[in-house]
Design a protein around this motif. Structure first.
Motif, PDB file in Angstrom:
ATOM      1  N   LEU A 127     -21.646  20.494 102.973  1.00 58.81           N
ATOM      2  CA  LEU A 127     -22.047  19.257 102.326  1.00 58.81           C
ATOM      3  C   LEU A 127     -22.154  18.097 103.315  1.00 58.81           C
ATOM      4  CD1 LEU A 127     -19.872  19.470  99.085  1.00 58.81           C
ATOM      5  CD2 LEU A 127     -22.290  20.047  99.363  1.00 58.81           C
ATOM      6  N   ASP A 128     -21.995  18.415 104.605  1.00 63.61           N
ATOM      7  CA  ASP A 128     -22.033  17.367 105.634  1.00 63.61           C
ATOM      8  C   ASP A 128     -23.043  17.698 106.714  1.00 63.61           C
ATOM      9  OD1 ASP A 128     -19.898  15.687 104.580  1.00 63.61           O
ATOM     10  OD2 ASP A 128     -18.565  17.342 105.096  1.00 63.61           O
ATOM     11  N   GLY A 129     -24.232  18.117 106.295  1.00 67.22           N
ATOM     12  CA  GLY A 129     -25.259  18.498 107.251  1.00 67.22           C
ATOM     13  C   GLY A 129     -25.670  17.384 108.190  1.00 67.22           C
ATOM     14  N   HIS A 130     -25.477  16.134 107.779  1.00 63.82           N
ATOM     15  CA  HIS A 130     -25.822  15.003 108.649  1.00 63.82           C
ATOM     16  C   HIS A 130     -24.901  14.917 109.857  1.00 63.82           C
ATOM     17  CE1 HIS A 130     -22.459  13.540 106.302  1.00 63.82           C
ATOM     18  NE2 HIS A 130     -22.338  12.495 107.104  1.00 63.82           N
ATOM     19  N   ALA A 131     -23.740  15.583 109.778  1.00 64.64           N
ATOM     20  CA  ALA A 131     -22.736  15.459 110.833  1.00 64.64           C
ATOM     21  C   ALA A 131     -22.548  16.733 111.644  1.00 64.64           C
ATOM     22  CB  ALA A 131     -21.393  15.048 110.219  1.00 64.64           C
ATOM     23  N   ARG A 149     -33.792  14.228  99.741  1.00 60.60           N
ATOM     24  CA  ARG A 149     -33.148  14.766  98.535  1.00 60.60           C
ATOM     25  C   ARG A 149     -31.785  15.355  98.880  1.00 60.60           C
ATOM     26  NH1 ARG A 149     -38.410  16.443  97.110  1.00 60.60           N
ATOM     27  NH2 ARG A 149     -38.039  18.534  97.984  1.00 60.60           N
ATOM     28  N   TYR A 150     -31.728  16.078  99.989  1.00 63.42           N
ATOM     29  CA  TYR A 150     -30.447  16.647 100.408  1.00 63.42           C
ATOM     30  C   TYR A 150     -29.436  15.547 100.710  1.00 63.42           C
ATOM     31  CZ  TYR A 150     -26.885  18.747 103.358  1.00 63.42           C
ATOM     32  OH  TYR A 150     -25.669  19.112 103.892  1.00 63.42           O
ATOM     33  N   LEU A 151     -29.832  14.563 101.492  1.00 62.16           N
ATOM     34  CA  LEU A 151     -28.912  13.498 101.901  1.00 62.16           C
ATOM     35  C   LEU A 151     -28.484  12.635 100.721  1.00 62.16           C
ATOM     36  CD1 LEU A 151     -30.651  12.445 105.237  1.00 62.16           C
ATOM     37  CD2 LEU A 151     -28.553  13.796 104.977  1.00 62.16           C
ATOM     38  N   THR A 154     -25.837  14.771  98.809  1.00 65.33           N
ATOM     39  CA  THR A 154     -24.550  14.998  99.468  1.00 65.33           C
ATOM     40  C   THR A 154     -23.920  13.707  99.981  1.00 65.33           C
ATOM     41  OG1 THR A 154     -25.608  15.387 101.617  1.00 65.33           O
ATOM     42  CG2 THR A 154     -25.253  17.309 100.196  1.00 65.33           C
ATOM     43  N   GLY A 155     -24.750  12.688 100.206  1.00 61.42           N
ATOM     44  CA  GLY A 155     -24.230  11.471 100.807  1.00 61.42           C
ATOM     45  C   GLY A 155     -24.120  11.632 102.318  1.00 61.42           C
ATOM     46  N   MET A 156     -23.784  10.570 102.991  1.00 58.63           N
ATOM     47  CA  MET A 156     -23.617  10.605 104.448  1.00 58.63           C
ATOM     48  C   MET A 156     -22.259  10.000 104.780  1.00 58.63           C
ATOM     49  SD  MET A 156     -27.464   9.509 105.742  1.00 58.63           S
ATOM     50  CE  MET A 156     -27.062   9.791 107.476  1.00 58.63           C
ATOM     51  N   SER A 166     -26.234   6.213 109.061  1.00 60.53           N
ATOM     52  CA  SER A 166     -27.466   5.455 108.826  1.00 60.53           C
ATOM     53  C   SER A 166     -28.655   6.407 108.755  1.00 60.53           C
ATOM     54  CB  SER A 166     -27.692   4.444 109.949  1.00 60.53           C
ATOM     55  OG  SER A 166     -29.030   4.022 109.985  1.00 60.53           O
ATOM     56  N   PRO A 167     -29.445   6.402 107.674  1.00 65.55           N
ATOM     57  CA  PRO A 167     -30.628   7.257 107.589  1.00 65.55           C
ATOM     58  C   PRO A 167     -31.606   7.027 108.736  1.00 65.55           C
ATOM     59  CG  PRO A 167     -30.088   6.394 105.420  1.00 65.55           C
ATOM     60  CD  PRO A 167     -29.207   5.670 106.404  1.00 65.55           C
TER      61      PRO A 167
END
Length: 267
Positions: A127-131, A149-151, A154-156, A166-167
């Motif tokens: 759930l933390d693909g941004h990281a 949609r994913y972000l 799941t949120g960041m 930051s997006p």
């Protein structure tokens, strides 16, 4: 009916998260369910083989590995992929993982790691693909609408002070990942840990291949291989680690191509 299913899955998840057998009373207290309800659920799950009752409480049952094997079969993960991850771990001295994006979710499907694993990574949904490095590889291959949609779902969240939240900053990072064909995160997901990931390329002519892209960035939108190492090892062995992962990714692509060919010939 759906509430009963939710409760049964809550019990199963609670048992799976425990490090030791869990008594029924502990489950009832932990989940806030009545003891009679928990006993009824435990009886059903035990009868179906998803749980086993021991002297100390309940543990996962023998049906669970069968489900995991079925999952890996459906995801087209065979022993050869696990062998590749094991080889990469031996050569690079790092925990290695195989990840995918499917139906709006990112998940680690297979891993070869020490116990406990470096950075606490494990097989399962991410759930933390941004990281994560593998998350960045997978997100970089998606159209912007699918990525957002994913972000949004799941949120960041800020896992560490270095996590990108930051997006716009993430978009810039993902452009670099697409350009260079490798993703790196340093202490974005866990203090003292760095990760490297590369895409599993789609071979020319295969479904989903991208025309006009370099070999380094011709990534599959669905899979990546990654490694997690202590920060000091990352600084010393970054290039070797990246080369090892690229070799593994190339071999994984060949396996996928052969599998597609076998499926096509027998379909």
């Amino acid at each position: 009916m759906s509430r009963s299913v939710d409760r049964a899955l809550d019990v199963l998840d609670a048992v799976a998260a425990a490090d030791a057998p869990v008594p029924a009373k502990v489950l009832a207290r932990q989940l806030g369910y009545g003891l009679s309800t928990v006993y009824e659920i435990l009886g059903t799950l035990t009868a179906r083989g998803h749980l086993v009752r021991t002297a100390g409480g309940y543990t996962l049952g023998y049906r669970v590995p069968v489900l995991h094997q079925a999952f890996q079969r459906q995801m087209q993960l065979d022993d050869a992929v696990h062998a590749l991850l094991l080889t990469a771990r031996r050569e690079a001295g790092a925990d290695t993982y195989f990840s995918t994006y499917r139906d709006g979710a990112i998940a680690v499907l297979a891993g070869n790691a020490a116990d406990p694993s470096t950075g606490g990574f494990s097989v399962g949904r991410d759930l933390d693909g941004h990281a994560t490095a593998h998350g960045k590889v997978l997100l970089s291959a998606l159209p912007r609408a699918a990525r957002m949609r994913y972000l949004t779902g799941t949120g960041m969240r800020a896992i560490t002070p270095r996590t990108i939240t930051s997006p716009d900053r993430l978009d810039a990072e993902l452009r670099r990942v697409r350009r260079e064909g490798v993703a790196v995160e340093v202490e974005e997901c866990a203090p003292g840990v760095a990760c490297v990931a590369v895409p599993v390329p789609v071979l020319p002519g295969a479904p989903g291949s991208h025309r006009g892209m370099s070999a380094a960035s011709a990534a599959s939108a669905v899979s990546a291989v990654s490694a997690a190492v202590p920060l000091e090892d990352f600084h010393r062995h970054r290039h070797r680690l990246t080369d090892t992962l690229r070799h593994v990714a190339a071999e994984a692509a060949k396996l996928a191509a052969r599998q597609r060919g076998t499926t096509a010939s027998t379909g």
